[in-house]
Design an enzyme around this catalytic site. Structure first.
Site, short mmCIF file in Angstrom:
data_model
loop_
_atom_site.label_atom_id
_atom_site.label_comp_id
_atom_site.label_asym_id
_atom_site.label_seq_id
_atom_site.Cartn_x
_atom_site.Cartn_y
_atom_site.Cartn_z
N SER A 1 0.83 -1.20 0.14
CA SER A 1 -0.08 0.10 0.00
C SER A 1 0.74 1.23 0.00
CB SER A 1 -0.90 -0.03 1.25
OG SER A 1 -0.19 0.02 2.27
N LYS A 2 0.11 2.53 0.00
CA LYS A 2 1.05 3.64 -0.10
C LYS A 2 2.00 3.77 0.91
CE LYS A 2 -0.90 7.12 -3.07
NZ LYS A 2 -2.02 7.42 -3.24
N ARG A 3 1.41 3.16 2.20
CA ARG A 3 2.20 3.41 3.47
C ARG A 3 3.58 2.51 3.34
NH1 ARG A 3 1.77 -0.52 7.40
NH2 ARG A 3 -0.07 -1.31 6.30
N GLY B 1 5.05 2.11 0.28
CA GLY B 1 6.14 2.48 -0.85
C GLY B 1 5.45 2.30 -2.08
#
Ligand code: GLU
Length: 467
Positions: free
Chosen positions: A241-243, A245
């Site tokens: 996920s964005k968290r 990377g």
């Protein structure tokens, strides 16, 4: 082996994310290894979600990584008539059929299937129905008459033999009621027309592969070779996920990573050659093949990427490359452009500064003092060195430095050593006030290097400012 042709086929609905970049890299390396052709196809058939900005962002990301197509870029939407043609030929040959099922009917079929625990949506009700029963005023969709018996086997270079029972796949739509082709049809036709020999992509497309292979068989084209690469997960094993990377490649550029380091890191995400970690591009081309791709998902790890970047900065990138790459970050910090002399100074200093930096932002930060405007701002920790004593020492060494005609690192080092001896003081007693006056900080590379990089005029001005 036939000439290898691969393709990277992004849907331009957002940036080039790290997973897409890895897929592109694997296709590119495979092609380079086999002396083939790497192609790019923009899958822009979703007209609502495909934007020109996203197309630009994807090419910007690919260019930054140096993954350039060997041939014309194909835009899938432009081929829609050709895709429709293939569907209509299948219809003519009795391998596809018109389906008039209404929205309500389709919803009902899905409900029934769900209740019965079957994965299929469509029950094939128009498959063998007489077209004379067609309701009036309804535009049909064209569905593929998928085989019902037997199984389809995908001989995948990564996943091994993937067997799917034909009865598990329903009759997919090839052409929508408005005559536009579906994704599944477009991919098959474009891959064939582009001469693609190897389809290398994420394993989220594995079920698509079974459907696509059914279709390819029905048309009578040769199947491409398949390699479905496991996805990238976060360090905790959960989906990326964005968290974690799952950012655009541009974000890594903006974080100050070198493209070669990012590529090396991506290469090792899912592919291995023994225990090798740091692998040059040349070596990667020589070694890369599909048998080195692992079967389980890889885990994205920022720390590893950062370490890899540090290695590339210290050991592989030339000072000139680093100066060019660091320049935009530095100029942003300074809020001005550097002139050619200053760029030369930067290049010179980088040979030393790069040893302490993990990315280009660190590097820019450490080089900032060289181009700061006078009088310098002095950080509180450094200000202590500029007390009465410190200033007295500064005034004395200022006089010595003024007399230097041969301004270079060695002569300056000697001058400081002589000074320390003559004045009978510790080295720190002169280095600390000098460092504060020249850099504004209490930490910096060696003081003779700093004097050398700044040059005589600038060094003397900075010292004078503090007296
Ligand atoms: N356009 C698809 C994607 O971005 C890839 C399709 C393919 O590689 O066959 O996921």
């Amino acid at each position: 082996m036939k000439k290898v042709v691969t393709r990277f086929a992004p849907s331009p609905t957002g940036f080039l994310h790290i997973g897409g970049a890895r897929t592109a890299l694997f296709n590119w390396l495979f092609t380079r290894h086999h002396g083939g052709e790497f192609r790019i196809r923009v899958e822009d058939t979703d007209r609502k979600r495909s934007t020109p900005e996203a197309v630009d962002a994807i090419f910007e990301g690919l260019d930054w990584l140096g993954l350039i197509a060997d041939n014309d870029i194909v835009f899938q939407y432009a081929n829609r008539e050709r895709h429709a043609e293939v569907a209509l030929k299948l219809l003519e040959d009795g391998k596809a059929y018109k389906c008039y099922a209404s929205k309500e009917e389709l919803a009902e079929m899905r409900e029934t299937a769900k209740a019965e625990g079957r994965p299929l949506g469509y029950d094939g009700r128009w498959r063998d129905r007489d077209p004379s029963e067609a309701p009036e005023g309804v535009d049909p969709v064209i569905r593929f008459k998928a085989p019902r018996e037997g199984e389809i086997v995908i001989k995948d270079h990564v996943q091994g033999d993937v067997v799917v029972q034909n009865k598990e796949l329903d009759d997919m739509i090839l052409l929508r009621a408005d005559g536009t082709p579906t994704y599944m049809l477009s991919v098959v036709v474009d891959d064939y027309d582009m001469g693609v020999t190897h389809v290398i992509r994420g394993d989220d497309h594995l079920t698509n592969a079974a459907r696509q292979a059914q279709l390819i068989n029905a048309i009578g084209w040769p199947l491409p070779e398949y390699a479905h690469i496991p996805l990238i997960h976060g360090p905790d094993g959960a989906k990326l996920s964005k968290r974690h990377g799952a950012l655009g490649v541009d974000a890594y550029r903006d974080m100050g990573y070198l493209p070669d380091a990012v590529k090396n890191y991506l290469l090792r995400l899912g592919w291995a050659h023994g225990d090798e970690e740091v692998i040059s591009e040349k070596q990667a081309i020589e070694w890369f093949d599909l048998d080195g791709v692992g079967k389980s998902p890889s885990r994205f790890d920022f720390t590893k990427l950062e370490n890899m970047n540090g290695i590339y900065m210290r050991e592989f990138a030339s000072n000139a490359t680093l100066a060019t790459a660091c320049l935009p970050f530095l100029q942003e910090k300074l809020e001005r452009e550097l002139n050619d002399d200053e760029i030369a100074t930067l290049e010179n200093a980088i040979s030393e500064l790069k040893n302490r930096a993990k990315n280009l932002i660190d590097l820019a930060e450490s080089a900032k003092f060289l181009f700061a405007s006078c009088p310098l701002e002095i950080v509180p920790k450094a200000a202590k060195a500029l007390n009465e004593n410190g200033k007295e020492v500064l005034a004395k060494i200022h006089a010595d430095l003024t007399a230097v005609s041969d301004w270079n690192r060695d002569s300056l080092q000697k001058l400081i050593e002589d000074f320390v001896e003559r004045e009978e003081i510790g080295f720190g007693k002169v280095a600390q006030p000098l460092r504060a006056a020249l850099t504004g900080s209490n930490v910096s590379p060696g003081i003779s290097e700093v004097l050398d990089w700044l040059g005589k005029d600038e060094s003397l001005t900075r010292i004078k400012d503090q007296l």
